[in-house]
Structure formats: structure tokens, C-alpha cells
Design an enzyme around this catalytic site. Structure first.
Site, short mmCIF file in Angstrom:
data_model
loop_
_atom_site.label_atom_id
_atom_site.label_comp_id
_atom_site.label_asym_id
_atom_site.label_seq_id
_atom_site.Cartn_x
_atom_site.Cartn_y
_atom_site.Cartn_z
N GLY A 1 45.14 25.31 35.88
CA GLY A 1 46.08 26.42 35.68
C GLY A 1 46.46 27.06 36.99
N GLY B 1 47.51 30.99 38.76
CA GLY B 1 47.53 32.43 38.63
C GLY B 1 48.42 33.04 39.69
N MET C 1 47.49 34.52 42.31
CA MET C 1 46.97 34.31 43.67
C MET C 1 46.47 32.91 43.91
SD MET C 1 44.85 37.66 44.84
CE MET C 1 44.34 36.73 46.27
N ALA C 2 45.96 32.24 42.87
CA ALA C 2 45.26 30.99 43.10
C ALA C 2 45.61 29.95 42.05
CB ALA C 2 43.75 31.23 43.12
N LYS D 1 38.81 27.41 42.76
CA LYS D 1 40.01 28.25 42.89
C LYS D 1 40.52 28.12 44.31
CE LYS D 1 39.83 32.33 41.01
NZ LYS D 1 39.41 33.72 40.63
N ASP E 1 38.06 45.10 34.81
CA ASP E 1 38.99 44.33 33.97
C ASP E 1 38.25 43.64 32.82
OD1 ASP E 1 41.55 43.57 33.26
OD2 ASP E 1 41.49 41.71 34.42
#
Length: 527
Positions: free
Chosen positions: A33, A35, A37-38, A55, A149
Site C-alpha cells: 500500500g 500512504g 509519507m511512505a 516502510k 491516533d
């Protein structure tokens, strides 16, 4: 950091795919996947021959020192947390300008995905999940770390039964300033659905903020929806500041009242009104276990990681983890004498009403996941009956549920055999194998236990009505009227409502009106 599972084929995306590359000791197998940032890859650690998640900071961000610092901060934060219920960091490095973090690869699904597939967990599974997440937060608090989070997407349920908290990408280390804040680099700190009031207001955070977010998460997976919803993040944020959530016990009358009180204490607006630490929450969970008979067999002693000092060596697995390994995905383990009503109802959700509990979220998918393996042609025997039930629930096949009775025919396992029979009956209904379903419903209708008997009668009514045998179904409805107090579950209402309306002109007018009134009153009482 949540990531989006790829479904795009943009040229730049294909070009940036590092699958097949070697980064240090890690061979990148495939991209899982992307994201903000990574990018996340499934990889093999060559020397240890184990699968890991890697990552990699996106190339277009690697030239910005701000992003590199934040990426390194995430690794520093997570690497400091060594605990059975926290996703572990293995290595941090940089090869050919590719900054990467190698960490534990968790095979399973996150809590949001689990809810979408199975609906709301019962009290036992909920207790095990809350306990392990609280243990992870207790460890973080020992080091002065605030996650910031906590949400269903960051709570992973592994195939082995452990619960792991993931993604400390928003976490803050003690003594570190927020000079490199996420808002400065255009990212949201936290998720509005689960933010604490002080987080919404931008105030300094301590571990009690994570406890609030855990409370929101618990409310969500128990009630089937978050306590606060709205059209925009702002409307949700305002509700966190001002609105009192609807009492959880109004939506889940099957839960122990003390469990509902624990959730609402976590949801106190003022930090002073919440649990002051995760350890305090763990103590109340232990007391709940002592006071609630349905939780009594989940273990009599606290796992050592609840009481050890930060310097003490941590066990590889906790007692709660071992219990959840046996119970995870059964979602309906309870007292045989008093919990049948919602036991079978939770199973029924998978066949009839799972859509009622689909989370209305717009968040993206997490990366530490693997697709469930295909069901083997032969059902393997598990060491214990609860392990066999776990296996059956994980793959959901009729053969797997039948294996519970085949492998554990002893009298002491009668409870689980009946539970498995209920699941098979629901599978048969879904697959329109009505004769097989009717055989099981008839067995239940002959039980001396009134709740089991009522379940059997409702099932028989359903099958008879679907076969056009309405006169017979109407006769059973007359019998069921005397057992109406055993039919208080909303899912029973859903089945009964259809059956009653299909047969109302065949029922005695007085009985018919009583049924309609009962259904209406019961639904209104259930909120």
C-alpha cells in the site's frame, strides 16, 4: 499512518514500485500500500528468513529534511516500545537514498475490518481487546509516549489471537518539542472521529487523551457506530467538546452494565474525569472480570506485564493473548444458561444483517494486513474445543462448524456443539438448504431450555413460511407467543417481523395484534 491499498495504475506509481529491490537485509517482495509519507512492502529478511513489513519514505519527500526527521521520529518512538501488544520495530536504515523502517508484519485484520465482517463483538471478546490495548497504552505511558491516533484501524487482531497497537507515527516522545509538527507539514494530527476534546482544542496531551480515544473506539465497536458523527470533521470535533454520547447500555442491553460504565468513564470530557492511567483502567477491567460470571474463565490472575516495572523483562505472550487466541472470531462466547439469545444473534448477523454494522468511515486501509488463507479441503483438528470454534469462525464454512461436533463428541462439550449447530443452521438458510436447516431447528425446538427452544421455533417458522407452508408457520407463531420473553433480541425481531407479516391473515386476530404490538414496543425499547 494509514495507507491506501493500491488500485491505481498511474505511470509514476508503477515507476516508483521498489518490488524486487534489496534494502540492506530485506528483499522487497510486493507493495502492500501507499500512504501520505511512505510506501509499504511485504519483505523477506534474508538472514532470518522471516517476513517483515518495510516502510519506505516516498522518493518525492526524501529530499525534504522535515519529512526525514518525522520519519526517523516515528521509528525512534516505536522502537522504544517493546511489548507483546505493540507492533515491533526491527531495523531503521537508508540505502541509495531510500529511507526505510523494517517492522513486524502482522497477519490478520484490523478492528474496523473485523467489525465490517462480523458485527459487534460480545462482552468476552470486547473485554479481551480492551485489556490488551490498555496494556499497550500502559507501556507507552511508562515511557511518556502518547499515541495520539488510537482508532479501530490501528488495532490489529492477529491470526494467533494477539491484539497489537500499530502506527505510532503521530506519537510524541517525552522532552521533544513539536517544532516538527504534523500540521506544519500539512497532515492531520489524529482522526476527528476519535480525537479527545483537548486534542481538538490543540492543548498539550498526556496519556489520558489516548484513554479517551480508546473509549471512542470501544463505543464504536460495541454500539456499531461512533458516539459522534457529522457531515464534516468540524461538526464531529464540536460534538467531542460539547455533546454527551447516548448511553451505551441503551444500544447493547446484553452487555454487563459495569462494562458500559467503564467505556463512559473513558469518554469523560475533562481529563480529570477519566481514568488517570491505563493501569487504573486495567484494574477496573480485572474487577469487572471478577464480578461478571460470563468473564470468570478468562483467567484468574493479571498478566505480569500489567504490574511489572518498565525495566522488567516482558513475556512473549500474555494470559489475555492466549485466551483470545482461543476465542477470537467466535464473537459469541458467553454463559450457556443466560446468554443464548445474543450468542446466536451475533452469529446471525454474519448471515442476515451484517450490513447494519458497517462502519461509515472514510479512513484509508492500514498496511499490516494479509489476506485470509483459503479454507483447506480437510478441516484440521485443534487441540481444544474453543480452538476448534475459533478455527470454524475464521473460515466460516459448514464443514468447519461440523468438525466441532465430530472432533469433540464428549458430553462436556455439548454447549459448543449446539453453538456450532446454530451456525450451521444459519449457513444453510443463507445457502437455501432449507431441509438441512429445518433438521437443526427441530432439534432446538425440542430442547428443554426455553431460549434454545424459542430459537428453534423461530427458525422453523422462517423455513415453513419460505416454503409456503403458512398454516403450519401460523400454528408455531401461536406457540411462540407464550415464549415471547425469550425473543428480546433485535435480530429475532427482524425474522419474526417478516414471518408475522407473511402470516398475519392466517393468525387469530387477537394473537396477530399482540405480536405486532409486541414487536413495535420491543423495537422502541431497544432504541
Amino acid at each position: 499512518m494509514a495507507v491506501i491499498l493500491m488500485n491505481d495504475k498511474a505511470p509514476e506509481t508503477i515507476k516508483s514500485d521498489l518490488s524486487g529491490r534489496q534494502l540492506g537485509d530485506f528483499r522487497l517482495l510486493r507493495r502492500l500500500g501507499r500512504g501520505a509519507m511512505a510506501e509499504v512492502y511485504l519483505a523477506e529478511q534474508t538472514q532470518l528468513r522471516r517476513q517483515v513489513a518495510v516502510k519506505v519514505l516516498r522518493r518525492e519527500l526524501a529530499a525534504d529534511e522535515t519529512y526525514i526527521k518525522r520519519f526517523q521520529r516515528e521509528a525512534q518512538t516505536a522502537a522504544a516500545l517493546v511489548h507483546a501488544n505493540i507492533v515491533q520495530i526491527y531495523e531503521v536504515g537508508c540505502v541509495d537514498s531510500n529511507h526505510y523502517i523494517a517492522q513486524e508484519y502482522v497477519q490478520g485484520e484490523n478492528l474496523r475490518q473485523w467489525m465490517a465482517r462480523h458485527g459487534n463483538p460480545d462482552a468476552r471478546m470486547a473485554w479481551l481487546i480492551i485489556r490488551q490495548v490498555a496494556a499497550a497504552l500502559a507501556k507507552a505511558a511508562e515511557l511518556g509516549i502518547v499515541h495520539r491516533d488510537i482508532k479501530p484501524e490501528n488495532i490489529l487482531l492477529t491470526r494467533s489471537g494477539e491484539v497489537k497497537v500499530a502506527d505510532f507515527g503521530l506519537a510524541r516522545l517525552p522532552g521533544k518539542s513539536d517544532a516538527t509538527t504534523l500540521t506544519q507539514i500539512g497532515m492531520t494530527m489524529g482522526t476527528p472521529l476519535y480525537m479527545s476534546p483537548e486534542q481538538v482544542e490543540g492543548q498539550p496531551l498526556d496519556p489520558r487523551s489516548d484513554i479517551y480515544s480508546l473509549g471512542v473506539t470501544c463505543y464504536h465497536f460495541l454500539a456499531g457506530k461512533p458516539p459522534f458523527e457529522g457531515e464534516t470533521p468540524l461538526t464531529v470535533a464540536i460534538q467531542h467538546l460539547r455533546k454527551t454520547p447516548e448511553p451505551l447500555e441503551n444500544q447493547r442491553r446484553d452487555l454487563p452494565p459495569a462494562m458500559c460504565r467503564i467505556v463512559h468513564k473513558m469518554l469523560a470530557k475533562a481529563p480529570e474525569g477519566r481514568y488517570q492511567s491505563a493501569q487504573e483502567l486495567l484494574r477496573d477491567l480485572r474487577q469487572l472480570q471478577k464480578d461478571e460470571p460470563s468473564l470468570a474463565d478468562l483467567g484468574n490472575e493479571l498478566p505480569t506485564w500489567e504490574t511489572e516495572s518498565p525495566s522488567s523483562p516482558l513475556p512473549l505472550r500474555s494470559e489475555a493473548t492466549e485466551r483470545l487466541e482461543l476465542l477470537m472470531k467466535t464473537q459469541s462466547v458467553a454463559r450457556p444458561a443466560r446468554r443464548w439469545r445474543w450468542l446466536w444473534a451475533l452469529g446471525c448477523a454474519a448471515a442476515f444483517l451484517i450490513g447494519l454494522w458497517l462502519a461509515r468511515l472514510t479512513v484509508v486501509e492500514p498496511f499490516l494486513l494479509a489476506d485470509l488463507q483459503e479454507v483447506p479441503s480437510k478441516v484440521p483438528q485443534q487441540p481444544t474445543v474453543t480452538g476448534q470454534v475459533l478455527y470454524a469462525k475464521m473460515n466460516g464454512s459448514e464443514a468447519a462448524w461440523r468438525a466441532v461436533a465430530e472432533y469433540f463428541p464428549e458430553p462436556e462439550h455439548a454447549y459448543w456443539r449446539k453453538f456450532a449447530d446454530r451456525q450451521r443452521a444459519l449457513i444453510y438458510l443463507k445457502d437455501r438448504q432449507e431441509q438441512q436447516a429445518m433438521e437443526i431447528f427441530e432439534q432446538f425446538a425440542a430442547e428443554s431450555d426455553e431460549e434454545l427452544q424459542a430459537f428453534g421455533l423461530v427458525g422453523k417458522c422462517w423455513v415453513l413460511t419460505s416454503q409456503g407452508r403458512n398454516e403450519e408457520s401460523a400454528q408455531l407463531l401461536n406457540r411462540l407467543w407464550e415464549k415471547r420473553q425469550r425473543l428480546a433480541d433485535p435480530l429475532v425481531h427482524a425474522m419474526l417481523s417478516k414471518v408475522i407479516r407473511a402470516n398475519q391473515h392466517r393468525l387469530d386476530p387477537t394473537i396477530n395484534q399482540k405480536w405486532l404490538d409486541w414487536l413495535e414496543n420491543s423495537s422502541s425499547e431497544g432504541g
